[in-house]
Design a protein around this motif. Structure first.
Motif, mmCIF file in Angstrom:
data_model
loop_
_atom_site.group_PDB
_atom_site.id
_atom_site.type_symbol
_atom_site.label_atom_id
_atom_site.label_comp_id
_atom_site.label_asym_id
_atom_site.label_seq_id
_atom_site.Cartn_x
_atom_site.Cartn_y
_atom_site.Cartn_z
ATOM 1 N N GLN A 220 0.841 -1.179 0.000
ATOM 2 C CA GLN A 220 0.000 0.000 0.000
ATOM 3 C C GLN A 220 0.887 1.243 0.000
ATOM 4 O O GLN A 220 2.018 1.224 0.492
ATOM 5 C CB GLN A 220 -0.911 0.004 1.226
ATOM 6 C CG GLN A 220 -1.923 -1.136 1.238
ATOM 7 C CD GLN A 220 -2.872 -1.021 2.409
ATOM 8 O OE1 GLN A 220 -3.789 -0.209 2.400
ATOM 9 N NE2 GLN A 220 -2.644 -1.841 3.426
ATOM 10 N N LEU A 221 0.360 2.341 -0.544
ATOM 11 C CA LEU A 221 1.146 3.571 -0.656
ATOM 12 C C LEU A 221 1.663 4.017 0.712
ATOM 13 O O LEU A 221 0.931 4.037 1.699
ATOM 14 C CB LEU A 221 0.305 4.684 -1.281
ATOM 15 C CG LEU A 221 -0.130 4.449 -2.727
ATOM 16 C CD1 LEU A 221 -1.022 5.591 -3.195
ATOM 17 C CD2 LEU A 221 1.076 4.300 -3.648
ATOM 18 N N LEU A 222 2.926 4.361 0.743
ATOM 19 C CA LEU A 222 3.656 4.853 1.904
ATOM 20 C C LEU A 222 3.848 3.818 3.001
ATOM 21 O O LEU A 222 4.258 4.155 4.120
ATOM 22 C CB LEU A 222 3.011 6.129 2.487
ATOM 23 C CG LEU A 222 2.879 7.308 1.514
ATOM 24 C CD1 LEU A 222 2.413 8.553 2.253
ATOM 25 C CD2 LEU A 222 4.178 7.581 0.765
ATOM 26 N N SER A 223 3.566 2.532 2.701
ATOM 27 C CA SER A 223 3.893 1.472 3.652
ATOM 28 C C SER A 223 5.402 1.456 3.897
ATOM 29 O O SER A 223 6.199 1.683 2.980
ATOM 30 C CB SER A 223 3.454 0.113 3.116
ATOM 31 O OG SER A 223 2.054 -0.020 3.181
ATOM 32 N N GLN A 224 5.788 1.181 5.133
ATOM 33 C CA GLN A 224 7.201 1.091 5.491
ATOM 34 C C GLN A 224 7.557 -0.379 5.651
ATOM 35 O O GLN A 224 6.997 -1.075 6.497
ATOM 36 C CB GLN A 224 7.477 1.872 6.776
ATOM 37 C CG GLN A 224 7.166 3.362 6.624
ATOM 38 C CD GLN A 224 7.625 4.188 7.798
ATOM 39 O OE1 GLN A 224 8.671 3.923 8.398
ATOM 40 N NE2 GLN A 224 6.867 5.213 8.137
ATOM 41 N N PHE B 129 5.588 10.059 8.552
ATOM 42 C CA PHE B 129 4.430 9.193 8.345
ATOM 43 C C PHE B 129 4.019 8.472 9.624
ATOM 44 O O PHE B 129 2.833 8.192 9.837
ATOM 45 C CB PHE B 129 4.706 8.210 7.207
ATOM 46 C CG PHE B 129 4.981 8.895 5.895
ATOM 47 C CD1 PHE B 129 4.307 10.053 5.544
ATOM 48 C CD2 PHE B 129 5.939 8.402 5.010
ATOM 49 C CE1 PHE B 129 4.560 10.711 4.354
ATOM 50 C CE2 PHE B 129 6.195 9.045 3.812
ATOM 51 C CZ PHE B 129 5.520 10.201 3.489
ATOM 52 N N LYS B 130 4.962 8.189 10.485
ATOM 53 C CA LYS B 130 4.626 7.644 11.808
ATOM 54 C C LYS B 130 3.823 8.670 12.604
ATOM 55 O O LYS B 130 2.849 8.333 13.281
ATOM 56 C CB LYS B 130 5.899 7.275 12.577
ATOM 57 C CG LYS B 130 6.604 6.022 12.093
ATOM 58 C CD LYS B 130 7.847 5.778 12.940
ATOM 59 C CE LYS B 130 8.634 4.571 12.469
ATOM 60 N NZ LYS B 130 9.889 4.385 13.261
ATOM 61 N N LEU C 212 -3.409 5.021 9.051
ATOM 62 C CA LEU C 212 -2.997 5.718 7.828
ATOM 63 C C LEU C 212 -3.762 5.248 6.598
ATOM 64 O O LEU C 212 -4.053 6.043 5.699
ATOM 65 C CB LEU C 212 -1.485 5.533 7.608
ATOM 66 C CG LEU C 212 -0.784 6.678 6.868
ATOM 67 C CD1 LEU C 212 -0.891 7.967 7.659
ATOM 68 C CD2 LEU C 212 0.680 6.340 6.636
ATOM 69 N N HIS C 213 -4.108 3.961 6.555
ATOM 70 C CA HIS C 213 -4.803 3.425 5.384
ATOM 71 C C HIS C 213 -6.280 3.145 5.631
ATOM 72 O O HIS C 213 -6.984 2.703 4.722
ATOM 73 C CB HIS C 213 -4.108 2.142 4.917
ATOM 74 C CG HIS C 213 -2.721 2.372 4.409
ATOM 75 N ND1 HIS C 213 -1.631 1.627 4.829
ATOM 76 C CD2 HIS C 213 -2.228 3.280 3.529
ATOM 77 C CE1 HIS C 213 -0.539 2.056 4.216
ATOM 78 N NE2 HIS C 213 -0.870 3.057 3.432
ATOM 79 N N ILE D 213 -10.291 7.723 6.190
ATOM 80 C CA ILE D 213 -10.476 8.205 4.812
ATOM 81 C C ILE D 213 -9.748 9.523 4.562
ATOM 82 O O ILE D 213 -9.251 9.769 3.456
ATOM 83 C CB ILE D 213 -11.981 8.338 4.470
ATOM 84 C CG1 ILE D 213 -12.152 8.628 2.971
ATOM 85 C CG2 ILE D 213 -12.647 9.411 5.328
ATOM 86 C CD1 ILE D 213 -13.585 8.552 2.505
ATOM 87 N N ILE D 214 -9.664 10.377 5.581
ATOM 88 C CA ILE D 214 -8.967 11.651 5.408
ATOM 89 C C ILE D 214 -7.461 11.414 5.301
ATOM 90 O O ILE D 214 -6.792 11.960 4.413
ATOM 91 C CB ILE D 214 -9.268 12.611 6.575
ATOM 92 C CG1 ILE D 214 -10.782 12.791 6.764
ATOM 93 C CG2 ILE D 214 -8.599 13.954 6.321
ATOM 94 C CD1 ILE D 214 -11.490 13.332 5.556
ATOM 95 N N LYS D 215 -6.944 10.567 6.184
ATOM 96 C CA LYS D 215 -5.513 10.272 6.123
ATOM 97 C C LYS D 215 -5.150 9.540 4.837
ATOM 98 O O LYS D 215 -4.094 9.801 4.245
ATOM 99 C CB LYS D 215 -5.101 9.429 7.341
ATOM 100 C CG LYS D 215 -5.094 10.201 8.643
ATOM 101 C CD LYS D 215 -4.544 9.365 9.797
ATOM 102 C CE LYS D 215 -4.545 10.148 11.100
ATOM 103 N NZ LYS D 215 -3.999 9.377 12.229
ATOM 104 N N SER D 216 -6.020 8.654 4.379
ATOM 105 C CA SER D 216 -5.712 7.917 3.149
ATOM 106 C C SER D 216 -5.712 8.838 1.935
ATOM 107 O O SER D 216 -4.981 8.598 0.971
ATOM 108 C CB SER D 216 -6.694 6.763 2.952
ATOM 109 O OG SER D 216 -8.009 7.217 2.794
#
Length: 239
Positions: free
Chosen positions: A53-57, A123-124, A85-86, A89-92
């Motif tokens: 998923q996008l921006l996954s670490q 992102f954390k 984060l995922h 809905i706003i954070k995603s």
């Protein structure tokens, strides 16, 4: 050669029927693209699409070959397990927007541990926090430090900021000299940390205006930068 590194997912596109090409920002070598064979038809091992998923670490092990445009991942696991984060809905929507920006502006295939640490920490923070309305503004502004055009605050008390020169100035020279609310917001954001973001009170109109200014700033300093396609959707969902 097998190499282990941490990586942050920037983009993914479908390739053929069951494959993905995933672009990551890695701790060891900057931007790297990976071909994930069969990832869309298997739920076993490192083929789980959810990892990408996008921006996954991630922590990955890759089979690295020099001068090869697409590398191969042999093992993967999450380095950070996001809580919201995922799923928020706003954070995603922020994730989708910032991932597109990062995919556009990060091009160097070389180590930059300071930049990686910045992305990792930011992102954390976003994942953990409940008040994050101005996060994307602060994130993009601080990103310019790593891209080489952070505003010069030598004359921060001046009445204008010139987007092309990146400097505060005493006179208005042209269209790229900003003043008013956007200047005030810029001065408020310069030098503060993410934990102080809730002290900057903005409404949705002010955020959109400042974001438009920031994206113009990026365009002026990065010749091939274009406004993200996700911007319209982002503004609709976020504001």
């Amino acid at each position: 050669m097998l190499v282990k590194t941490n990586a942050i997912v920037l983009s993914k596109i479908k390739y053929r029927d069951n494959d993905l090409i995933v672009k990551c920002y890695t701790y060891n070598r900057g931007v790297v693209s990976y071909l994930l064979r069969g990832v869309l038809k298997s739920n076993r091992g490192n083929s789980k699409v959810a990892y990408y998923q996008l921006l996954s670490q991630l922590q990955i092990e890759e089979r690295y070959k020099a001068n090869q445009s697409l590398q191969y991942i042999t093992d993967v696991k999450l380095d950070v397990v996001y809580k919201s984060l995922h799923t928020n809905i706003i954070k995603s929507s922020i994730v989708m927007f910032l991932a597109e920006v990062l995919s556009s502006v990060l091009k160097e295939e070389e180590e930059n541990t300071l930049l990686y640490s910045y992305l990792e920490t930011a992102f954390k923070w976003l994942d953990y926090e409940q008040e994050f309305s101005n996060f994307h503004l602060m994130f993009l502004l601080n990103l310019t430090k790593h891209l080489g055009f952070y505003p010069d605050d030598t004359n921060i008390d001046a009445n204008y900021f010139h987007l092309s020169t990146g400097q505060f100035e005493t006179i208005k020279r042209d269209y790229y000299s900003i003043s008013g609310e956007n200047l005030t917001i810029l001065k408020q954001l310069l030098g503060i940390k993410f934990d102080a973001l809730n002290t900057v009170k903005l409404n949705s109109k002010q955020r959109q205006s400042f974001l438009s200014m920031l994206l113009l700033y990026f365009e002026l300093h990065l010749g091939d930068f274009k406004k993200p396609k996700s911007l319209v959707i982002f503004n609709q969902v976020f504001n």
